[in-house]
Write an enzyme that holds these catalytic residues in place. Structure first.
Site, PDB file in Angstrom:
ATOM      1  N   ASP A 127       0.839  -1.202   0.000  1.00 38.13           N
ATOM      2  CA  ASP A 127       0.000   0.000   0.000  1.00 38.13           C
ATOM      3  C   ASP A 127       0.874   1.252   0.000  1.00 38.13           C
ATOM      4  OD1 ASP A 127      -2.085   1.882   0.542  1.00 38.13           O
ATOM      5  OD2 ASP A 127      -3.116   0.445   1.828  1.00 38.13           O
ATOM      6  N   ASP A 151      -3.162  -3.024  -2.294  1.00 38.22           N
ATOM      7  CA  ASP A 151      -3.853  -1.790  -2.684  1.00 38.22           C
ATOM      8  C   ASP A 151      -3.207  -1.296  -3.982  1.00 38.22           C
ATOM      9  OD1 ASP A 151      -4.727   0.904  -2.940  1.00 38.22           O
ATOM     10  OD2 ASP A 151      -5.060   1.038  -0.775  1.00 38.22           O
ATOM     11  N   ASP A 181      -3.019   1.442  -5.212  1.00 38.24           N
ATOM     12  CA  ASP A 181      -2.303   2.717  -5.134  1.00 38.24           C
ATOM     13  C   ASP A 181      -0.851   2.546  -4.680  1.00 38.24           C
ATOM     14  OD1 ASP A 181      -2.316   2.802  -2.264  1.00 38.24           O
ATOM     15  OD2 ASP A 181      -4.243   3.851  -2.257  1.00 38.24           O
ATOM     16  N   GLU A 210      -9.205  -0.950  -4.255  1.00 30.99           N
ATOM     17  CA  GLU A 210      -9.117   0.469  -4.623  1.00 30.99           C
ATOM     18  C   GLU A 210      -9.091   0.723  -6.123  1.00 30.99           C
ATOM     19  OE1 GLU A 210      -9.314   3.265  -2.643  1.00 30.99           O
ATOM     20  OE2 GLU A 210      -9.330   2.280  -0.679  1.00 30.99           O
TER      21      GLU A 210
HETATM   22  N1  ARG Z   1      -6.813   2.710   1.348  1.00 33.65           N
HETATM   23  C1  ARG Z   1      -6.528   3.955   1.036  1.00 33.65           C
HETATM   24  N2  ARG Z   1      -6.429   4.343  -0.198  1.00 33.65           N
HETATM   25  N3  ARG Z   1      -6.307   4.796   2.048  1.00 33.65           N
HETATM   26  C2  ARG Z   1      -6.020   6.183   1.898  1.00 33.65           C
HETATM   27  C3  ARG Z   1      -6.029   6.896   3.212  1.00 33.65           C
HETATM   28  C4  ARG Z   1      -5.624   8.316   3.064  1.00 33.65           C
HETATM   29  C5  ARG Z   1      -5.504   9.097   4.364  1.00 33.65           C
HETATM   30  N4  ARG Z   1      -4.410   8.609   5.159  1.00 33.65           N
HETATM   31  C6  ARG Z   1      -6.814   9.045   5.159  1.00 33.65           C
HETATM   32  O1  ARG Z   1      -6.838   8.446   6.193  1.00 33.65           O
HETATM   33  O2  ARG Z   1      -7.807   9.572   4.723  1.00 33.65           O
HETATM   34 MN    MN Z   2      -4.998   1.098   1.385  1.00 36.59          MN
END
Ligand code: ARG
Ligand code: MN
Length: 304
Positions: A120, A224, A226, A269
């Site tokens: 991730d 993930d 991303d 995601e």
């Molecule tokens: N699984 C993900 N894409 N998480 C993104 C989280 C982004 C940020 N840290 C939040 O808590 O809002």
């Molecule tokens: Mn994530």
């Protein structure tokens, strides 16, 4: 060795994310023919369930919706495990990990704890007390470790589905202080992106596999999209520069589901609304294909 059938499970949840478009990620991959692409004569693959979260508006509603969704997703994962299939959960936002890994932990509980590799760009280890966005997809790691919102952490009536020493996070490069502090206090092994760049994703994954298999009854991978470089996977709601290259990810994930003890996989995601030329869909297909080989080599398949 007979390979397990792949039970694809669509996690139709976007209520956990600030951008809810990933709710339709599993459906988009299904319509593109993911199951047909992964199926082999000797190793079937099919959609065993699509689980959809109810829609929600306020932060409190979204947390409730995600909690209710998590237990329904967990039931779908449990059914697949009971059939002896390999659950492959397709997101959906990353809050679905609460349902997936709670179910796997519950099923394996008599044998011992489970390990988890979390690939991730983010740490996803917020509690409602530390999160700036209150988005539940930023919280699943904390919940699985037994912290934060009890509606998520307390599934099946017990806390700590994953112990800190059995969790490895790979590829992190965007996070806030509160979640980092929690993980560091608990002693979770985090391979931040500079380490991944220095050692290579393959070497990092090898270490991660060793760690999650040490003193556990089973282990899994939550990936993930991303984590990948946005050039290779633009179709996510929270892209972050300088990620893992797709080719390196394919090389490192190859055969991963055939490693002893692999209990489930999760790919999350995918946000079709942000995809560019289907690039992220293609990356999803390729990653799952690399991770879930059948025992028959491609050449044998040709002459069969
Ligand atoms: N699984 C993900 N894409 N998480 C993104 C989280 C982004 C940020 N840290 C939040 O808590 O809002
Ligand atoms: Mn994530």
């Amino acid at each position: 060795m007979q390979d397990k059938a792949l039970a694809l499970i669509g996690a139709e949840v976007g209520e956990g994310a600030s951008d809810p478009g990933c709710k339709w990620g599993a459906r988009a991959l299904r319509e593109r023919g993911l199951a047909e692409f992964l199926a082999r004569p000797e190793r079937p693959a099919g959609w065993s369930s699509m689980v959809r979260a109810r829609s929600a508006q306020s932060a409190a509603e979204r947390l409730d919706a995600v909690a209710a969704f998590s237990s329904r997703l967990a039931q779908a994962v449990t059914r697949a495990l009971r059939r002896g299939d390999l659950p492959v959960v397709i997101g959906g936002d990353h809050s679905c990990a609460v349902g997936t890994w709670s179910a796997v932990a519950q099923a394996h509980r008599p044998g011992g704890p489970i390990g988890l590799i979390w690939v991730d760009a983010h740490l996803d280890a917020h509690t409602p007390a530390t999160s700036h966005t209150q988005a539940p997809h930023g919280m699943p790691v904390a919940a699985l470790l037994g912290h934060g919102a009890s509606a998520l952490a307390g599934l099946y009536g017990w806390l700590g589905k994953i112990r800190p020493e059995h969790l490895v996070i790979v590829g992190a490069r965007s996070y806030e202080a509160g979640e980092k502090a929690l993980l560091e206090r608990l002693g979770v092994r985090i391979m931040y992106m500079p380490e991944v760049q220095r050692r290579g994703f393959g070497a990092c994954m090898e270490e991660a596999m060793q760690r999650v298999r040490r003193a556990t009854s089973a282990w899994g991978l939550s990936f993930d999209l991303d984590a990948l470089d946005p050039v290779d996977a633009p179709g996510t709601g929270t892209p972050v520069e300088s990620g893992i290259g797709l080719q390196a990810a394919l090389d490192a994930l190859r055969d991963c589901a055939r490693q002893p003890g692999c209990a489930a996989l999760e790919l999350v995601e995918y946000n079709p609304a942000h995809d560019v030329d289907g690039r992220t869909a293609l990356a999803s297909f390729a990653l799952l294909d690399a991770a879930t080989p059948s025992s028959t080599a491609p050449l044998q398949r040709l002459v069969a």
